[in-house]
Design a protein around this motif. Structure first.
Motif, mmCIF file in Angstrom:
data_model
loop_
_atom_site.group_PDB
_atom_site.id
_atom_site.type_symbol
_atom_site.label_atom_id
_atom_site.label_comp_id
_atom_site.label_asym_id
_atom_site.label_seq_id
_atom_site.Cartn_x
_atom_site.Cartn_y
_atom_site.Cartn_z
ATOM 1 N N SER A 33 19.069 48.453 40.558
ATOM 2 C CA SER A 33 17.826 47.878 40.033
ATOM 3 C C SER A 33 17.433 48.453 38.677
ATOM 4 O O SER A 33 17.074 47.716 37.765
ATOM 5 C CB SER A 33 16.688 48.066 41.040
ATOM 6 O OG SER A 33 16.464 49.451 41.242
ATOM 7 N N ALA A 55 14.266 38.569 41.721
ATOM 8 C CA ALA A 55 14.258 39.209 43.034
ATOM 9 C C ALA A 55 13.283 38.513 43.983
ATOM 10 O O ALA A 55 13.600 38.268 45.152
ATOM 11 C CB ALA A 55 13.877 40.682 42.891
ATOM 12 N N LEU A 91 15.677 44.749 44.733
ATOM 13 C CA LEU A 91 15.441 44.679 43.289
ATOM 14 C C LEU A 91 13.949 44.550 42.970
ATOM 15 O O LEU A 91 13.502 44.874 41.886
ATOM 16 C CB LEU A 91 16.199 43.490 42.683
ATOM 17 C CG LEU A 91 17.727 43.534 42.867
ATOM 18 C CD1 LEU A 91 18.362 42.264 42.316
ATOM 19 C CD2 LEU A 91 18.347 44.754 42.191
ATOM 20 N N VAL A 118 11.778 48.070 40.672
ATOM 21 C CA VAL A 118 11.515 47.574 39.324
ATOM 22 C C VAL A 118 10.013 47.422 39.100
ATOM 23 O O VAL A 118 9.466 47.810 38.071
ATOM 24 C CB VAL A 118 12.263 46.236 39.060
ATOM 25 C CG1 VAL A 118 11.862 45.628 37.731
ATOM 26 C CG2 VAL A 118 13.771 46.478 39.093
#
Length: 467
Positions: A72, A88, A121, A125
């Motif tokens: 990620s 994602a 992900l 993030v």
């Protein structure tokens, strides 16, 4: 945004909204890890498999999350945080639709893997973007805001699953993600800044292979041991440990490793990652074990069992307003020590639960457990990023997410293992005769081990974020 524009609670509006968005995605991801626990019997009947086999639904999801989290940070640097985050959410939402439409176990397992990739992900993030926008003095508030859904979701999962399974069809468990996913998608276009690294770093293939192998072996090994395959489980765990050591060593020789373990040289971060992981494993095990205790040993319905577990949730909620005040008043180390002891006693008091106890006595035990675990959880999460410099935030976020995820899956896998051991111990072959007390004792040992790390902390640990 200048400090004159900050509104009354000192968090800028954009940071607050971004934190709320990440909190929603965190809630979706964590809810889906646990919500199917109560639905397993119904799904097993429909897929014509044994309930134990359906554990793959939980494991496949957690494995996919663990494998894809390390990528990620690299991906966000490569193609931009907004693209990764939006992509994602999209994958996660579409996979939720597929889960709800599944008619067989292989199809369901595949959909769960896809869903896990989206989840992997989404959260690191999102957290990375928020922490990059936050000043140190607002860190405790922001982190409490983001991490709270991760605490609620495992507790809300089983009762929500119970209600859905009792009054409707299990597929609604997954279709609930669709409106949340669509809202999150729209919001991310407005809220997530488009960032990219100045220097595009090459993908660390060796590091990825080591990391993925370590996680897959460890989690699968724990799973197999939970299914009673002790020999192959032990071999996989040993393999996982070897790959963990290789990953760790590789991280210090590679110029830009996928998993930058150098962040673990920061004492407070290390303590929150190592001790915190042991503690988080126990947090995740409890909402998994309690519905089993109530359904198998007490003979309660799924809804009865699920609604009783809501007392843990009530405890989590009740502690929330006092958390920041307590941390500022007593400091991290003192709270983690004393509250850890109370948490340990709260888990051990689950051994006293029996159908003959009054409703209120059971509720009080669960409520106190919820209070203490909520405080400990928030403490670890805030302490984790206290001393991490801003330029290391993205690295720390990835490492933190990996351990967070591993502790979540380890909590459930270890519970299953303890249950299996109790069946072997008592010469029983059916889950109906399982002695859940052994699992509670096993989980309390994890909490005991987490205290060792706390003991080593300096008295003034993490003071700069407490002000």
């Amino acid at each position: 945004m200048s400090h004159s524009h900050l509104h009354s609670n000192s968090l800028s509006k954009s940071t607050l909204w971004m934190a709320l968005l990440v909190a929603v995605t965190f809630f979706m991801e964590n809810l889906d890890a646990t919500v199917i626990a109560t639905a397993i019997p119904q799904m097993a009947r429909e897929f014509v498999v044994s309930p134990v086999e359906l554990n793959i639904g939980i494991s496949a999801y957690l494995l996919a999350v663990a494998i894809f989290i390390p990528i990620s940070g690299w991906l966000a640097g490569r193609i931009g945080a907004r693209r990764v985050f939006v992509g994602a959410i999209l994958i996660f939402t579409l996979a939720s639709v597929m889960c709800g439409m599944s008619k067989s176990l292989p199809m369901f397992a595949f959909s769960r893997i896809l869903q896990g990739i989206g989840g992997a992900l989404m959260v690191p993030v999102g957290r990375m973007v928020v922490l990059g926008m936050t000043a140190k003095k607002d860190m405790v508030k922001t982190i409490a805001f983001i991490s709270w859904p991760g605490l609620i979701a495992p507790v809300l999962g089983p009762p929500l699953g119970g209600v859905i399974v009792t009054y409707s069809h299990w597929s609604w468990i997954f279709w609930l993600n669709i409106p949340l996913g669509v809202l999150a998608l729209i919001a991310s276009f407005f809220l997530v800044p488009q960032t990219r690294e100045k220097v595009i770093r090459a993908f660390d293939i060796k590091g990825f292979i080591f990391t993925a192998s370590a996680f897959v072996m460890m989690i699968t090994g724990l799973e197999l041991m939970g299914h009673g395959e002790i020999d192959s489980g032990c071999m996989l765990i040993a393999g996982g440990l070897i790959f963990s050591i290789l990953t760790f060593r590789h991280s210090f020789v590679h110029p830009r490793p996928l998993l930058p373990f150098s962040t673990l040289t920061i004492q407070t971060f290390r303590s929150a990652v190592v001790g915190g992981s042991l503690f988080r494993a126990s947090i995740n095990a409890i909402p998994f074990l309690l519905p089993l205790l109530f359904q198998l040993s007490f003979g309660w319905s799924a809804v009865q069992a699920g609604s009783m577990v809501l007392w843990v949730f009530a405890g989590n909620l009740a502690m929330k307003p006092a958390t920041t005040w307590l941390m500022k008043r007593w400091g991290f180390r003192r709270i983690l020590m004393w509250n850890g002891v109370i948490s340990l006693l709260a888990i051990l008091s689950c051994l006293l639960l029996s159908p003959s106890l009054s409703y209120y006595a059971i509720a009080v035990i669960l409520f106190i457990g919820g209070l203490t675990r909520s405080l400990q959880f928030s403490c670890y999460n805030s302490l984790g990023f206290a001393d991490v410099p801003q330029d290391k935030m993205s690295d720390a976020s990835v490492i933190f997410s990996i351990f967070f995820q591993f502790s979540m899956s380890a909590g459930i896998a270890l519970s299953a293992l303890f249950l299996r051991l109790s069946m072997v111990w008592n010469n029983h072959h059916t889950p109906a005769h399982v002695d859940i007390n052994l699992a509670f004792i096993g989980i309390s040992v994890l909490v005991l081990f987490s205290m060792i790390d706390v003991y080593r902390l300096e008295k003034s640990a993490g003071q700069q974020v407490l002000g």
